[in-house]
Design an enzyme around this catalytic site. Structure first.
Site, PDB file in Angstrom:
ATOM      1  N   CYS A   1     -27.591  16.038  -7.865  1.00 10.95           N
ATOM      2  CA  CYS A   1     -28.875  16.537  -7.105  1.00 10.95           C
ATOM      3  C   CYS A   1     -29.687  17.526  -8.391  1.00 10.95           C
ATOM      4  O   CYS A   1     -28.842  18.187  -9.011  1.00 10.95           O
ATOM      5  CB  CYS A   1     -28.574  17.702  -6.062  1.00 10.95           C
TER       6      CYS A   1
ATOM      7  N   ASN B   1     -32.207  19.727   2.384  1.00 10.89           N
ATOM      8  CA  ASN B   1     -33.252  20.792   1.631  1.00 10.89           C
ATOM      9  C   ASN B   1     -33.898  20.066   0.577  1.00 10.89           C
ATOM     10  O   ASN B   1     -34.447  20.562  -0.172  1.00 10.89           O
ATOM     11  CB  ASN B   1     -32.233  21.994   0.935  1.00 10.89           C
TER      12      ASN B   1
ATOM     13  N   HIS C   1     -37.238  17.571  -5.524  1.00  9.86           N
ATOM     14  CA  HIS C   1     -35.857  17.822  -5.237  1.00  9.86           C
ATOM     15  C   HIS C   1     -35.035  16.902  -4.711  1.00  9.86           C
ATOM     16  O   HIS C   1     -35.340  16.852  -3.379  1.00  9.86           O
ATOM     17  CB  HIS C   1     -35.580  19.281  -4.664  1.00  9.86           C
TER      18      HIS C   1
ATOM     19  N   SER D   1     -41.876  28.534  -6.147  1.00  9.78           N
ATOM     20  CA  SER D   1     -40.776  28.125  -6.946  1.00  9.78           C
ATOM     21  C   SER D   1     -41.230  28.758  -8.485  1.00  9.78           C
ATOM     22  O   SER D   1     -42.081  29.345  -8.603  1.00  9.78           O
ATOM     23  CB  SER D   1     -40.584  26.899  -7.105  1.00  9.78           C
TER      24      SER D   1
ATOM     25  N   HIS E   1     -30.295  28.044  -9.661  1.00  8.03           N
ATOM     26  CA  HIS E   1     -30.715  26.730  -9.488  1.00  8.03           C
ATOM     27  C   HIS E   1     -31.845  26.981  -8.431  1.00  8.03           C
ATOM     28  O   HIS E   1     -32.878  25.808  -8.263  1.00  8.03           O
ATOM     29  CB  HIS E   1     -30.067  25.388  -9.199  1.00  8.03           C
TER      30      HIS E   1
END
Length: 483
Positions: A102, A206, A241, A387, A406
């Site tokens: 991921c 997510n 993501h 972010s 992260h």
């Protein structure tokens, strides 16, 4: 200070805390947690239990670490970092996670908010059509088994060779998008069956695709930002993501069963069954490592195909080429992986579970364009708050095996978030704030509400003050696609 643990936690600095080996029988090294005092008090009991359990694993070196976005995970805490001697140590699927590789990817553009805002709804509709999302979603790339095995071995390289990207993309991906040592022969047929149709898909949970803005006032290090291609002035960027989808999940599932038998054979005991592990040099561990690298490469390929589909969507909406819009890849970095890396102790197997590689300047692993400023580190926040882009530092190389946070880190379970928020109400509220959301399910949207996450700015400030990453720019969302 009241903590959710009875274990002794000692302050090392204002951003670093240590649990000594004497705190729990079997600990081989101290456990260290990066957190401000306020973040530390909100960390769940699982963080303290799990990071000290990791400190008991054979062959661990220096410390078991947890980053400020840490919370309870499978075996290892999310936000966990642990390095093991490659001869005497172990490999643990719980230290990698089910969603192998991921990771985060950031694509910059030369477009401005002024240019994109009038077409934002059309752009989000096109992105939602181009990048399938949700549980079990199937992608547009059709491959047979032989071709999928090439994807497992070659990762992003396969995609570029087949027209799903630019040659220049590869230099801006961790390991150039190809993990060595991948061997499809040690991957189960069922894992292949689950993964073969999922290239170019976001998945659920997510995972997201987000259109964001870099405002001029939210660039904190202009020199590094310029090197990364971030110019400010309401610049548009795209963040992705996602990971290895059902393929990686099945690889982890398969080998956790194998490792249970290996541990009995080697008479190994661990504090938690979820920490199932095996001596790194034994045959089963090497097979897992090879299968994990297959999944890691497939995740790099997944994000590469998504990048191609993002560029295609922008081209359709804005009527010009992706090259003319400057849609260059800034970086792609894994945050669920185990890799052999060299440190002063020699070769170590570094597990990063919900934590990001953050190599500092002059590291030969970095592409030439970033070698003077350090590796770009992409940290995703909640879809409501924004972010960050950070940069790796020499301090990270010395203190955290070249690792950092992260993302925000959850403060509550998905079930609790759904009890507190309705997805349709959240979508309307975000629209009123100028954020367009396209979601497969309103239930899934509610799970990812901003209140379910820590304040990402506080998490970022913590790692900056600790010196293990340098803050470069903050990114604000204007469009989000959720699985």
């Amino acid at each position: 200070m009241k903590l959710q643990t009875s274990l002794p936690v000692h302050r090392v600095t204002d951003e670093l805390w240590e649990i000594p080996p004497s705190a729990k029988a079997g600990m081989l090294v101290p456990a260290r947690i990066y957190a401000s005092e306020s973040i530390l008090t909100t960390m769940d009991e699982g963080v303290f239990e799990q990071v000290t359990n990791v400190a008991c694993l054979p062959g661990i070196r220096r410390y078991a670490l947890c980053m400020p976005d840490g919370h309870w995970g499978y075996g290892f805490p999310i936000g966990g970092v642990a390095a093991f001697d490659t001869e005497e140590g172990v490999i643990s699927p719980g230290g990698v996670g089910y969603d192998i590789n991921c990771g985060m990817r950031l694509i910059r553009t030369d477009l401005s908010l002024e240019e994109v805002r009038p077409k934002l709804d059309a752009l989000m509709t096109e992105l939602f059509r181009n990048v399938p999302a949700g549980v079990g979603a199937r992608g547009f790339v059709s491959v047979n088994r032989q071709e999928f095995e090439q994807v497992m071995r070659q990762g992003a390289r396969w995609c570029v060779d087949h027209g799903f990207g630019w040659e220049s993309d590869l230099e801006c991906i961790e390991q150039r998008g190809t993990l060595s040592g991948a061997d499809p022969a040690v991957v189960s047929d069922y894992a292949i069956q689950r993964g073969i149709g999922q290239l170019g898909t976001l998945g659920s949970g997510n995972h997201y695709l987000e259109v964001q803005v870099v405002s001029d006032t939210r660039i904190f290090d202009r020199e590094k930002a310029a090197v990364f291609g971030l110019t400010g002035h309401d610049q548009i960027v795209v963040m992705v993501h996602c990971g290895s989808r059902g393929f990686g999940h099945q690889v982890a599932t398969d080998y956790l069963k194998v490792f249970e038998k290996v541990m009995r054979r080697h008479r190994m005991n661990v504090k938690d069954p979820q920490l199932a592990c095996a001596p790194f040099r034994c045959a089963e561990a090497q097979n897992y490592f090879a299968a994990m690298n297959c999944a890691g490469n497939t995740a790099f390929a997944n994000r590469q195909v998504i990048t191609h589909m993002v560029r295609t969507a922008f081209e359709r909406v804005f009527g010009t080429s992706a090259e003319a819009m400057g849609m260059r890849l800034v970086y792609d970095v894994a945050h669920n992986i185990a890799k052999v890396e060299r440190f002063p102790e020699g070769e170590l197997l570094v597990h990063r579970k919900g934590s990001t590689r953050a190599f500092g300047p002059r590291n030969p692993e970095l592409p030439e364009r970033y070698r003077e400023v350090g590796q770009p580190v992409i940290c995703g926040g909640s879809m409501e708050t924004g972010s960050y882009v950070l940069a790796g530092t020499d301090r990270a190389m010395a203190d955290t095996f070249g690792s950092t946070m992260h993302g925000s880190g959850r403060t509550m379970s998905r079930a609790q978030a759904k009890r507190m928020v309705r997805g349709d109400a959240l979508r309307r509220a975000m629209a009123e704030r100028g954020i367009i959301v396209k979601a497969v399910s309103m239930s899934g949207l509610a799970e990812e509400a901003g209140l379910a996450y820590k304040n990402i700015s506080e998490v970022v400030e913590t790692v900056e003050r600790a010196g293990i990453t340098k803050k470069v720019a903050e990114l604000h969302p204007i469009g989000n696609i959720k699985g």
